[in-house]
Write a protein that holds these residues in place. Structure first.
Motif, PDB file in Angstrom:
ATOM      1  N   ILE A 110       0.902  -1.047   0.065  1.00 21.49           N
ATOM      2  CA  ILE A 110      -0.006  -0.066  -0.010  1.00 21.49           C
ATOM      3  C   ILE A 110       1.004   1.185   0.044  1.00 21.49           C
ATOM      4  O   ILE A 110       0.591   2.045  -0.715  1.00 21.49           O
ATOM      5  N   GLU A 111       1.895   1.252   0.876  1.00 25.22           N
ATOM      6  CA  GLU A 111       2.682   2.428   0.998  1.00 25.22           C
ATOM      7  C   GLU A 111       3.452   2.576  -0.378  1.00 25.22           C
ATOM      8  O   GLU A 111       3.695   3.943  -0.817  1.00 25.22           O
ATOM      9  N   GLU A 112       3.725   1.678  -0.971  1.00 22.82           N
ATOM     10  CA  GLU A 112       4.760   1.616  -2.096  1.00 22.82           C
ATOM     11  C   GLU A 112       3.690   2.318  -3.397  1.00 22.82           C
ATOM     12  O   GLU A 112       3.992   3.139  -4.023  1.00 22.82           O
ATOM     13  N   ARG A 113       2.430   1.982  -3.525  1.00 22.61           N
ATOM     14  CA  ARG A 113       1.438   2.332  -4.482  1.00 22.61           C
ATOM     15  C   ARG A 113       0.990   3.851  -4.094  1.00 22.61           C
ATOM     16  O   ARG A 113       0.959   4.804  -4.970  1.00 22.61           O
ATOM     17  N   VAL A 114       0.825   4.231  -2.918  1.00 24.93           N
ATOM     18  CA  VAL A 114       0.414   5.586  -2.388  1.00 24.93           C
ATOM     19  C   VAL A 114       1.733   6.519  -2.826  1.00 24.93           C
ATOM     20  O   VAL A 114       1.365   7.890  -3.104  1.00 24.93           O
ATOM     21  N   SER A 115       2.880   6.157  -2.521  1.00 26.62           N
ATOM     22  CA  SER A 115       4.108   7.017  -2.995  1.00 26.62           C
ATOM     23  C   SER A 115       4.412   6.854  -4.593  1.00 26.62           C
ATOM     24  O   SER A 115       5.380   7.419  -4.643  1.00 26.62           O
ATOM     25  N   PRO A 120       0.132  12.390  -9.550  1.00 29.52           N
ATOM     26  CA  PRO A 120      -0.166  13.862  -9.904  1.00 29.52           C
ATOM     27  C   PRO A 120      -0.829  13.664 -11.496  1.00 29.52           C
ATOM     28  O   PRO A 120      -1.494  14.692 -11.811  1.00 29.52           O
ATOM     29  N   ALA A 121      -0.430  12.597 -12.400  1.00 27.58           N
ATOM     30  CA  ALA A 121      -1.156  12.717 -13.754  1.00 27.58           C
ATOM     31  C   ALA A 121      -2.627  12.223 -13.543  1.00 27.58           C
ATOM     32  O   ALA A 121      -3.315  12.570 -14.452  1.00 27.58           O
ATOM     33  N   VAL A 122      -3.017  11.662 -12.297  1.00 28.93           N
ATOM     34  CA  VAL A 122      -4.337  11.094 -12.291  1.00 28.93           C
ATOM     35  C   VAL A 122      -5.191  12.102 -11.726  1.00 28.93           C
ATOM     36  O   VAL A 122      -6.189  12.558 -11.914  1.00 28.93           O
ATOM     37  N   PHE A 123      -4.712  13.121 -10.489  1.00 29.63           N
ATOM     38  CA  PHE A 123      -5.564  13.998 -10.039  1.00 29.63           C
ATOM     39  C   PHE A 123      -4.433  14.905  -9.573  1.00 29.63           C
ATOM     40  O   PHE A 123      -3.380  14.559  -8.790  1.00 29.63           O
ATOM     41  N   ALA A 124      -4.512  16.319  -9.533  1.00 26.73           N
ATOM     42  CA  ALA A 124      -3.664  17.305  -8.815  1.00 26.73           C
ATOM     43  C   ALA A 124      -3.804  17.320  -7.481  1.00 26.73           C
ATOM     44  O   ALA A 124      -4.983  17.648  -6.954  1.00 26.73           O
ATOM     45  N   ALA A 125      -2.681  16.795  -6.678  1.00 28.13           N
ATOM     46  CA  ALA A 125      -2.810  16.843  -5.215  1.00 28.13           C
ATOM     47  C   ALA A 125      -1.398  17.364  -4.880  1.00 28.13           C
ATOM     48  O   ALA A 125      -0.336  17.078  -5.226  1.00 28.13           O
ATOM     49  N   SER A 126      -1.385  18.325  -3.815  1.00 30.44           N
ATOM     50  CA  SER A 126      -0.319  18.689  -3.086  1.00 30.44           C
ATOM     51  C   SER A 126       0.473  17.562  -2.156  1.00 30.44           C
ATOM     52  O   SER A 126      -0.215  16.676  -1.887  1.00 30.44           O
ATOM     53  N   ASP A 127       1.721  17.626  -2.286  1.00 29.39           N
ATOM     54  CA  ASP A 127       2.410  16.741  -1.446  1.00 29.39           C
ATOM     55  C   ASP A 127       2.427  17.043  -0.011  1.00 29.39           C
ATOM     56  O   ASP A 127       3.477  17.460   0.496  1.00 29.39           O
TER      57      ASP A 127
END
Length: 273
Positions: A110-115, A120-127
């Motif tokens: 899960i951590e690997e996928r979330v990171s 950002p190409a799927v949806f714009a979200a700040s880190d």
């Protein structure tokens, strides 16, 4: 956080109405009915943590889980066999320790996928912490939804262990951000606990309804109701969640209870199909 799957917006250009039109054709990966995705014959029980019971189903629906509990266990039998005798003697191979070991393997995936840098190409979200929390929450929810099917075979204890690991990571990250005062830390954990329960109830309810409802639940919670979110982003997120629910539904229980998990492609071309 909203637990509602329908909103007060009535304008034709609200994200839900736009997505209702955009998602008129459900992706092929969501060919199962919403209830089948939850492995139940009736509406799914709202996710609680720790997970206590499955949805109340008929006796015929409970029989497969009872049969599975006789053959499936949490943790690799091969891994247990490699433990030194003294560790097996003191209980290092019991269900709780094996569940923690297995949950660690699941949470690492899960951590690997979330990171993954392709988000950002799927949806714009700040880190930032909040976006990490919400995205990680969605993936923990995906896995725990699947574990409901194997509740009699160890899915419950594995769900509890995964939930514990998630919140241990949340607390660790908050401390790393400088939230070290116990009172302030407790206040922040309380706030994010409300985010967790609200989002999970919203996703549980919406996933059993339609893609438009799921789009709104993701928009209100994961995307914080941002009016600037594009319908294309919502379409990809809904496709992703539906696809992962379907894939996990068909995942082999033995592999899942051994901590072997994988998520599908994050390529935007795949998610737009």
């Amino acid at each position: 956080v909203s637990t509602q799957s329908t909103g007060a917006h009535t304008n034709a250009n609200t994200p839900m109405n736009v997505c209702r039109r955009l998602l008129s054709h459900r992706p092929p990966s969501a060919s199962l009915s919403p209830l089948q995705l939850f492995g139940a014959t009736r509406a799914p029980v709202l996710l609680r943590a720790p997970l206590t019971t499955r949805a109340d189903t008929t006796s015929s629906a409970r029989e497969p889980a009872a049969a599975a509990s006789k053959t499936l266990t949490v943790g690799s039998l091969a891994h247990r066999a490699t433990l030194p005798f003294y560790k097996r003697f003191v209980g290092a191979h019991n269900s709780s320790s094996c569940a923690l070991f297995t949950a660690n393997r699941l949470y690492n995936v899960i951590e690997e996928r979330v990171s993954d840098g392709r988000w950002p190409a799927v949806f714009a979200a700040s880190d930032d912490f909040h976006n990490w929390f919400m995205l990680c929450l969605v993936h923990v929810w995906l896995v725990i939804v699947r574990l409901r099917v194997d509740v009699g075979a160890g899915g419950q204890v594995l769900s509890d262990a995964l939930f514990t690991l998630f919140w241990s990571d949340v607390e660790r990250r908050l401390v790393a951000l400088g939230v070290t005062n116990p009172l302030i830390l407790a206040k922040n954990l309380n706030i994010y606990t409300k985010f967790y329960y609200g989002t999970v109830v919203a996703l549980d309810t919406a996933a059993a309804e339609s893609d438009a409802h799921l789009a709104e639940a993701l928009w209100r919670n994961l995307l914080a109701g941002d009016d600037d979110v594009s319908p294309d982003s919502l379409h990809m997120l809904v496709h992703y969640v539906r696809r992962e629910l379907y894939t996990l539904h068909n995942a082999d229980s033995v592999e899942l209870l051994d901590g072997r998990l994988s998520f599908g492609s994050l390529d935007v071309n795949d998610l737009r199909n």
